[in-house]
Design a protein around this motif. Structure first.
Motif, PDB file in Angstrom:
ATOM      1  N   ASP A  61      11.153  77.616 -53.450  1.00 40.04           N
ATOM      2  CA  ASP A  61      12.196  76.654 -53.106  1.00 40.04           C
ATOM      3  C   ASP A  61      13.338  76.625 -54.119  1.00 40.04           C
ATOM      4  OD1 ASP A  61      12.951  74.690 -51.147  1.00 40.04           O
ATOM      5  OD2 ASP A  61      12.708  73.200 -52.740  1.00 40.04           O
ATOM      6  N   GLU A 102      14.948  81.037 -52.805  1.00 42.97           N
ATOM      7  CA  GLU A 102      15.845  80.649 -51.711  1.00 42.97           C
ATOM      8  C   GLU A 102      17.309  80.526 -52.124  1.00 42.97           C
ATOM      9  OE1 GLU A 102      14.531  77.299 -49.472  1.00 42.97           O
ATOM     10  OE2 GLU A 102      12.724  78.311 -48.793  1.00 42.97           O
ATOM     11  N   PRO A 103      17.645  79.954 -53.279  1.00 45.98           N
ATOM     12  CA  PRO A 103      19.067  79.889 -53.646  1.00 45.98           C
ATOM     13  C   PRO A 103      19.710  81.267 -53.820  1.00 45.98           C
ATOM     14  CG  PRO A 103      17.834  78.317 -54.946  1.00 45.98           C
ATOM     15  CD  PRO A 103      16.836  79.136 -54.203  1.00 45.98           C
ATOM     16  N   GLY A 150      21.181  82.912 -50.342  1.00 40.26           N
ATOM     17  CA  GLY A 150      22.421  82.448 -49.724  1.00 40.26           C
ATOM     18  C   GLY A 150      22.144  81.691 -48.440  1.00 40.26           C
ATOM     19  N   ARG A 151      23.193  81.128 -47.877  1.00 41.56           N
ATOM     20  CA  ARG A 151      23.044  80.365 -46.641  1.00 41.56           C
ATOM     21  C   ARG A 151      22.961  81.313 -45.454  1.00 41.56           C
ATOM     22  NH1 ARG A 151      22.618  75.344 -46.642  1.00 41.56           N
ATOM     23  NH2 ARG A 151      23.500  75.008 -44.603  1.00 41.56           N
ATOM     24  N   TRP A 152      22.145  80.949 -44.491  1.00 41.10           N
ATOM     25  CA  TRP A 152      21.960  81.762 -43.303  1.00 41.10           C
ATOM     26  C   TRP A 152      22.837  81.228 -42.193  1.00 41.10           C
ATOM     27  CZ3 TRP A 152      19.444  80.887 -38.438  1.00 41.10           C
ATOM     28  CH2 TRP A 152      19.295  82.051 -37.674  1.00 41.10           C
ATOM     29  N   ASP A 153      23.616  82.109 -41.595  1.00 42.61           N
ATOM     30  CA  ASP A 153      24.497  81.735 -40.500  1.00 42.61           C
ATOM     31  C   ASP A 153      24.005  82.429 -39.241  1.00 42.61           C
ATOM     32  OD1 ASP A 153      26.523  80.822 -38.925  1.00 42.61           O
ATOM     33  OD2 ASP A 153      28.066  82.124 -39.793  1.00 42.61           O
TER      34      ASP A 153
END
Length: 108
Positions: free
Chosen positions: A14, A18-19, A22-25
């Motif tokens: 966590d 995860e950081p 990156g963010r998943w689009d």
């Protein structure tokens, strides 16, 4: 051990892994299943990779068997004790019988 491992694994996943992902689009993900060809022959590189992966699995299984069932091995220190207990009730119970009896246990 689960009480110790579970929080450590959660924290590492966590807070550290995860950081970095990156963010998943979902809009950028596309439809990978539709883009792939499903009925095609394997390339030589793919065959070579699958062959090497299979040999690696066989090697790991062979090492595990040697380390568990070999004489004086480090992984199964109770193997002789189990053999002696089994021979108490069945006199012809040998090393091969015990190995064959215990072999399916890891796959359970």
């Amino acid at each position: 051990m689960t009480v110790i491992f579970l929080p450590v694994i959660w924290y590492v996943t966590d807070r550290m892994i995860e950081p970095r992902l990156g963010r998943w689009d979902p809009a950028k993900a596309g439809n990978a299943a539709a883009d792939e060809q499903t009925d095609r022959a394997l390339t030589d590189g793919e065959r070579k990779g699958l062959r090497r992966a299979g040999l690696a699995v066989l090697g790991v299984v062979a090492l595990w068997l040697v380390f568990n069932f070999g004489p004086g091995t480090p992984l199964m220190v109770y193997f002789p004790l189990i053999l002696i207990f089994c021979q108490r009730w069945q006199k012809d119970f040998g090393l091969g019988s015990l190995a064959a009896t215990m072999l399916p246990i890891p796959s359970a």
